[in-house]
Design a protein around this motif. Structure first.
Motif, PDB file in Angstrom:
ATOM      1  N   UNK A 187     -45.228   0.215 -18.449  1.00 33.50           N
ATOM      2  CA  UNK A 187     -44.647   1.510 -18.042  1.00 33.50           C
ATOM      3  C   UNK A 187     -44.465   1.590 -16.524  1.00 33.50           C
ATOM      4  N   UNK A 188     -43.483   2.350 -16.140  1.00 35.11           N
ATOM      5  CA  UNK A 188     -43.205   2.606 -14.728  1.00 35.11           C
ATOM      6  C   UNK A 188     -42.593   3.994 -14.602  1.00 35.11           C
ATOM      7  N   UNK A 189     -42.562   4.511 -13.372  1.00 38.46           N
ATOM      8  CA  UNK A 189     -42.102   5.886 -13.148  1.00 38.46           C
ATOM      9  C   UNK A 189     -40.584   5.946 -13.030  1.00 38.46           C
ATOM     10  N   UNK A 190     -40.027   6.986 -13.661  1.00 34.28           N
ATOM     11  CA  UNK A 190     -38.589   7.233 -13.551  1.00 34.28           C
ATOM     12  C   UNK A 190     -38.274   7.850 -12.193  1.00 34.28           C
ATOM     13  N   UNK A 210     -33.274  -2.683 -12.666  1.00 31.34           N
ATOM     14  CA  UNK A 210     -33.949  -3.662 -11.816  1.00 31.34           C
ATOM     15  C   UNK A 210     -35.449  -3.449 -11.819  1.00 31.34           C
ATOM     16  N   UNK A 211     -35.867  -2.215 -11.848  1.00 29.89           N
ATOM     17  CA  UNK A 211     -37.311  -1.918 -11.880  1.00 29.89           C
ATOM     18  C   UNK A 211     -37.928  -2.380 -13.195  1.00 29.89           C
ATOM     19  N   UNK A 212     -37.203  -2.207 -14.298  1.00 28.79           N
ATOM     20  CA  UNK A 212     -37.718  -2.652 -15.599  1.00 28.79           C
ATOM     21  C   UNK A 212     -37.855  -4.169 -15.636  1.00 28.79           C
ATOM     22  N   UNK A 213     -36.911  -4.872 -15.075  1.00 30.90           N
ATOM     23  CA  UNK A 213     -37.004  -6.320 -15.022  1.00 30.90           C
ATOM     24  C   UNK A 213     -38.147  -6.780 -14.121  1.00 30.90           C
ATOM     25  N   UNK A 214     -38.392  -6.008 -13.077  1.00 32.19           N
ATOM     26  CA  UNK A 214     -39.451  -6.374 -12.136  1.00 32.19           C
ATOM     27  C   UNK A 214     -40.830  -6.235 -12.761  1.00 32.19           C
ATOM     28  N   UNK A 224     -41.517   5.560 -18.018  1.00 28.19           N
ATOM     29  CA  UNK A 224     -40.519   4.791 -18.755  1.00 28.19           C
ATOM     30  C   UNK A 224     -41.112   3.437 -19.122  1.00 28.19           C
ATOM     31  N   UNK A 225     -40.492   2.785 -20.110  1.00 26.28           N
ATOM     32  CA  UNK A 225     -40.927   1.459 -20.536  1.00 26.28           C
ATOM     33  C   UNK A 225     -39.712   0.701 -21.062  1.00 26.28           C
ATOM     34  N   UNK A 226     -39.720  -0.589 -20.864  1.00 27.11           N
ATOM     35  CA  UNK A 226     -38.617  -1.427 -21.323  1.00 27.11           C
ATOM     36  C   UNK A 226     -39.063  -2.237 -22.536  1.00 27.11           C
ATOM     37  N   UNK A 227     -38.169  -2.326 -23.545  1.00 24.38           N
ATOM     38  CA  UNK A 227     -38.450  -3.147 -24.721  1.00 24.38           C
ATOM     39  C   UNK A 227     -37.702  -4.471 -24.677  1.00 24.38           C
TER      40      UNK A 227
END
Length: 223
Positions: A166-169, A156-160, A76-79
């Motif tokens: 990218x990070x794991x779902x 919270x993980x996306x903000x971190x 996953x990734x946050x925009x």
């Protein structure tokens, strides 16, 4: 002579004094090959079933760890405004379910083999413990994998991690029917092993010693 009179009063061929034939004799009794009957110990079978259930269910934790290790990750990734998949065609979720099903089938086969080797005669309680333990083990494996896997708080993980990183779902099970893979495989394998290699009950023997061998089919009783 008295002896002759006593002998003549005895009807020939086992006939009753009233003239009625004593043939055919009463229904013969059956006996096992070893001459004794085995009475199942219900309490012992229940204890064995409880032990099987507990042992199989505990193995679910191992399934969960293997699932966490082998299941593909969903990136996953946050925009900055929302969390998106890095790949539009994400087959990783289906892959996680497939890995869980394959592990469930493998654990079902292994647990059925182990139960058959330790309790070759089986029993209803043992088979029920195997099936219920497999189902509980699947649930425990599911919980272990999701609990020890990536966090479910995606925001919270996306903000971190920050924007664009990218990070794991979270590791999730999409098809809950996958939980039945373990108990179904265990039942099928145990049934096959019992049918092929299970003990056979001894054939009953005719106990006709008081009357001699039974007549051949079609023979009429002798007068």
């Amino acid at each position: 002579m008295p002896n002759d009179a006593a002998a003549s009063s005895t009807p020939p061929h086992g006939d009753t004094p009233g003239g009625a034939s004593a043939w055919p004799p009463p229904a013969p009794a059956y006996r096992h090959a070893k001459g004794e009957e085995t009475v199942p110990d219900t309490a012992a079978e229940v204890r064995q079933g409880a032990v099987v259930l507990l042992a199989v269910a505990i193995a679910g934790n191992v399934l969960g760890l293997l699932w966490l290790w082998l299941a593909p990750r969903i990136p996953l990734v946050s925009d900055g405004r929302s969390v998106l998949l890095t790949e539009s065609e994400a087959e990783h979720a289906v892959g996680a379910d497939g890995v869980f099903i394959l592990l469930g089938l493998a654990f079902g086969a292994v647990s059925a083999l182990a139960v058959f080797l330790f309790h070759r005669r089986g029993g209803v309680a043992v088979v029920a413990g195997l099936a219920l333990g497999g189902l509980i083990g699947s649930v425990l494996g599911w919980g272990t994998g999701t609990l020890l896997g990536p966090t479910h708080d995606v925001v919270a993980r996306a903000r971190q991690v920050g924007e664009g990183v990218p990070f794991d779902a979270p590791l999730e099970l999409q098809a809950y029917g996958a939980l039945l893979a373990w108990p179904i495989a265990a039942m099928v394998v145990h049934l096959g092993l019992t049918a092929l290699f299970g003990p056979r009950d001894p054939e009953p023997e005719w106990d006709v010693s008081p009357y001699g061998p039974p007549p051949a089919p079609g023979d009429a009783p002798r007068d």
